[in-house]
Design a protein around this motif. Structure first.
Motif, PDB file in Angstrom:
ATOM      1  N   GLY A   1      37.319  41.323  15.817  1.00  0.00           N
ATOM      2  CA  GLY A   1      36.149  42.131  16.058  1.00  0.00           C
ATOM      3  C   GLY A   1      35.640  43.200  15.009  1.00  0.00           C
ATOM      4  O   GLY A   1      34.839  44.165  15.208  1.00  0.00           O
ATOM      5  N   GLU A   2      36.142  42.961  13.846  1.00  0.00           N
ATOM      6  CA  GLU A   2      35.595  43.904  12.588  1.00  0.00           C
ATOM      7  C   GLU A   2      34.760  43.272  11.926  1.00  0.00           C
ATOM      8  O   GLU A   2      35.012  42.853  10.956  1.00  0.00           O
TER       9      GLU A   2
ATOM     10  N   ASP B   1      45.529  40.510  29.065  1.00  0.00           N
ATOM     11  CA  ASP B   1      46.741  40.984  28.689  1.00  0.00           C
ATOM     12  C   ASP B   1      47.156  39.903  27.467  1.00  0.00           C
ATOM     13  O   ASP B   1      47.644  40.342  26.241  1.00  0.00           O
ATOM     14  N   ARG B   2      46.821  38.485  27.672  1.00  0.00           N
ATOM     15  CA  ARG B   2      47.452  37.582  26.562  1.00  0.00           C
ATOM     16  C   ARG B   2      46.565  37.833  25.335  1.00  0.00           C
ATOM     17  O   ARG B   2      46.896  37.992  24.195  1.00  0.00           O
ATOM     18  N   LEU B   3      45.175  38.240  25.396  1.00  0.00           N
ATOM     19  CA  LEU B   3      44.333  38.415  24.231  1.00  0.00           C
ATOM     20  C   LEU B   3      44.628  39.506  23.772  1.00  0.00           C
ATOM     21  O   LEU B   3      44.578  39.710  22.332  1.00  0.00           O
ATOM     22  N   THR B   4      44.886  40.524  24.170  1.00  0.00           N
ATOM     23  CA  THR B   4      45.089  41.985  23.655  1.00  0.00           C
ATOM     24  C   THR B   4      46.501  41.746  22.757  1.00  0.00           C
ATOM     25  O   THR B   4      46.681  42.102  21.672  1.00  0.00           O
ATOM     26  N   THR B   5      47.332  41.081  23.387  1.00  0.00           N
ATOM     27  CA  THR B   5      48.841  41.048  22.642  1.00  0.00           C
ATOM     28  C   THR B   5      48.559  40.084  21.599  1.00  0.00           C
ATOM     29  O   THR B   5      49.281  40.407  20.416  1.00  0.00           O
ATOM     30  N   SER B   6      47.629  39.122  21.465  1.00  0.00           N
ATOM     31  CA  SER B   6      47.762  38.051  20.366  1.00  0.00           C
ATOM     32  C   SER B   6      46.651  38.819  19.301  1.00  0.00           C
ATOM     33  O   SER B   6      46.370  38.054  18.443  1.00  0.00           O
ATOM     34  N   GLY B   7      46.001  39.749  19.633  1.00  0.00           N
ATOM     35  CA  GLY B   7      45.076  40.540  18.596  1.00  0.00           C
ATOM     36  C   GLY B   7      43.795  40.056  18.837  1.00  0.00           C
ATOM     37  O   GLY B   7      42.925  40.153  17.710  1.00  0.00           O
ATOM     38  N   TYR B   8      43.338  39.471  19.829  1.00  0.00           N
ATOM     39  CA  TYR B   8      41.891  39.145  19.890  1.00  0.00           C
ATOM     40  C   TYR B   8      41.081  40.331  20.670  1.00  0.00           C
ATOM     41  O   TYR B   8      40.848  40.221  21.919  1.00  0.00           O
ATOM     42  N   GLY B   9      40.961  41.169  20.126  1.00  0.00           N
ATOM     43  CA  GLY B   9      40.481  42.623  20.668  1.00  0.00           C
ATOM     44  C   GLY B   9      39.244  42.425  21.443  1.00  0.00           C
ATOM     45  O   GLY B   9      38.968  42.889  22.443  1.00  0.00           O
ATOM     46  N   LEU B  10      38.097  42.104  20.440  1.00  0.00           N
ATOM     47  CA  LEU B  10      37.038  41.693  21.026  1.00  0.00           C
ATOM     48  C   LEU B  10      36.886  41.008  22.401  1.00  0.00           C
ATOM     49  O   LEU B  10      36.123  41.034  23.238  1.00  0.00           O
TER      50      LEU B  10
ATOM     51  N   ALA C   1      36.415  39.788  28.151  1.00  0.00           N
ATOM     52  CA  ALA C   1      36.954  39.363  29.346  1.00  0.00           C
ATOM     53  C   ALA C   1      37.173  40.443  30.544  1.00  0.00           C
ATOM     54  O   ALA C   1      37.006  40.217  31.530  1.00  0.00           O
ATOM     55  N   ALA C   2      37.401  41.739  30.015  1.00  0.00           N
ATOM     56  CA  ALA C   2      37.542  42.755  30.694  1.00  0.00           C
ATOM     57  C   ALA C   2      36.139  43.174  31.350  1.00  0.00           C
ATOM     58  O   ALA C   2      36.338  43.409  32.811  1.00  0.00           O
TER      59      ALA C   2
ATOM     60  N   VAL D   1      37.154  51.993  27.549  1.00  0.00           N
ATOM     61  CA  VAL D   1      36.791  52.853  26.486  1.00  0.00           C
ATOM     62  C   VAL D   1      38.036  53.402  25.750  1.00  0.00           C
ATOM     63  O   VAL D   1      37.808  53.338  24.217  1.00  0.00           O
ATOM     64  N   GLN D   2      39.253  53.381  26.182  1.00  0.00           N
ATOM     65  CA  GLN D   2      40.487  53.496  25.319  1.00  0.00           C
ATOM     66  C   GLN D   2      40.562  52.218  24.368  1.00  0.00           C
ATOM     67  O   GLN D   2      40.861  52.525  23.230  1.00  0.00           O
ATOM     68  N   LEU D   3      40.367  51.134  24.882  1.00  0.00           N
ATOM     69  CA  LEU D   3      40.328  49.956  24.156  1.00  0.00           C
ATOM     70  C   LEU D   3      39.464  49.786  22.907  1.00  0.00           C
ATOM     71  O   LEU D   3      39.755  49.467  21.805  1.00  0.00           O
ATOM     72  N   PHE D   4      38.220  50.062  23.345  1.00  0.00           N
ATOM     73  CA  PHE D   4      37.162  50.121  22.158  1.00  0.00           C
ATOM     74  C   PHE D   4      37.469  51.151  21.092  1.00  0.00           C
ATOM     75  O   PHE D   4      37.349  50.894  20.100  1.00  0.00           O
TER      76      PHE D   4
END
Length: 428
Positions: free
Chosen positions: A165-166, A338-347, A352-353, A377-380
């Protein structure tokens, strides 16, 4: 990418023969000024006869084969070292300064980016670039070949940044890759792969014309090389561009035409997965459900985090769109996030959220919409996503407070999230 595939060995041998002569200040035999053009056989009487040159080149090619065989063990040695020691080893130890090791490291990088670990992909891309920068040009066909590897290393680093996402950092890295590529041009396959990777970035930056142009150029090269797997990836990527453009019918048609395309199983799954996702999101949930069930066994052949996350994600969207079991949709989407966040796929996790927010909206649960939006908001903020995305979430807050959240609003917000990353420009 197959590291230094056999089809390149003949070209490498010829390039090595030429480089051996140029290294000693000589011209290749066929271009030596003193050679008698009326009696070409004289050239073969020289101390450096054509036969001896070919023999020497083949000897070096044999050494390259040995280096290819040693590459996996050498990469394992490097990855076992702390970062600073690893970088120092590449600088001082000739064992870690070969084209084969750089190329193999990029192969591993591609797999990491495609399956589970964008952070590892970035680390491997940077390592491959360091190796290429210290390799001997005379041992691999010249500085242009090494420049191609260095440029592609930067492209894969840029792609790992894009996946995370960068996008602004990814754009800068791709521009650096293009500057390095100006010194290369020896390997059309690597050039086409750079085009292919940049097309994904241009798509995410919503520069659709550039994305299609890059895919056209890459596709022609892959077709000329008869690389069916890369041709399949190009079809998939083109469909993805159509998806982001909102041209779902065109995207579905593109993928339907590739369902029977002969390629490796992971690519066959990607074609099916992307088509299922399009069908589910474009009012054809029943078709998506049927194709998903037909593809379930293929999904289960792959247990990596990204494939698992995507399976759960699209299954949750299908459940939501069918409207028969929204609790199931909530559970599936929650697992995917949860799985995407843990694996580093932030965007992807953020998008998905938003799909999960749509489930709450469909059930009229304004409180859960507010709760999930607060989490987003916190995730972003943690992912350094631009203020425009945060402003978009404010729209969700206000709509939830008025109990007017709709699926169409969520779709608009999802596009705003993607667009908010476009080089820091406004998403409006």
């Amino acid at each position: 990418m197959s590291y230094l595939p056999e089809k390149r060995s003949g070209a490498l041998a010829r390039a090595l023969a030429k480089k051996m002569m140029l290294a000693e200040g000589e011209h290749p035999i066929s271009y030596r000024p003193e050679a008698d053009s009326d009696n070409p056989s004289k050239a073969l009487d020289d101390d450096r006869s054509f036969a001896s040159l070919v023999q020497a080149a083949l000897s070096r090619t044999s050494r390259a084969a040995d280096e290819r065989a040693a590459a996996p063990a050498l990469l394992a040695e490097l990855l076992a070292l702390p970062l600073l020691e690893r970088e120092a080893a590449v600088v001082v130890d000739p064992r870690y300064q070969t084209y084969a090791l750089a190329s193999y490291t990029l192969e591993r990088c591609e797999k990491a980016a495609a399956t589970s670990d964008p952070a590892l992909a970035r680390e491997l891309a940077r390592l491959a670039r360091g190796i290429a920068m210290h390799a001997d040009p005379l041992a691999c066909g010249g500085s242009a070949a090494l420049a191609d590897l260095e440029a592609y290393s930067l492209a894969l680093e840029g792609n790992s940044l894009r996946v995370a996402g960068e996008l602004r950092e990814a754009f800068q890295t791709f521009m650096e890759a293009r500057q390095v590529q100006d010194r290369g041009g020896a390997d059309p396959d690597l050039g086409a792969r750079l085009d292919f990777a940049e097309a994904s970035l241009r798509r995410d930056l919503r520069q659709f014309g550039a994305a299609h142009h890059l895919l056209d150029r890459a596709g022609k090269v892959f077709q000329s090389l008869k690389d069916r797997n890369q041709m399949a990836r190009t079809i998939i990527n083109r469909a993805n561009v159509y998806i982001v453009q909102g041209e779902f019918a065109q995207a579905a048609s593109t993928l339907e035409g590739a369902l029977e395309f002969s390629c490796e199983p992971s690519l066959a799954l990607m074609v099916r997965h992307n088509l299922i996702d399009i069908l589910a999101k474009s009012g054809r949930a029943q078709e998506a459900s049927r194709l998903f069930e037909e593809s379930r066994e293929l999904y289960l052949q792959f247990s990596d985090p990204l494939t698992t996350s995507r399976r759960l994600w699209v299954e949750g969207i299908i459940a939501r769109e069918l409207g028969e079991d929204l609790a199931l949709a909530e559970g599936l989407l929650g697992q995917a996030i949860d799985r995407l966040t843990t694996s580093g796929y932030g965007l992807d996790a953020a998008i998905a959220a938003l799909d999960l927010v749509a489930v709450f909206a469909a059930r009229g649960e304004a409180a859960k919409v507010l709760e999930t939006a607060s989490h987003l908001v916190q995730l972003f903020e943690a992912r350094n996503i631009q203020p425009e995305a945060l402003a978009a979430l404010t729209m969700v807050y206000k709509a939830a407070q008025k109990e007017t959240v709709s699926l169409s609003l969520i779709a608009q917000i999802t596009e705003l999230v993607r667009a908010s990353q476009v080089l820091g420009r406004s998403a409006s």
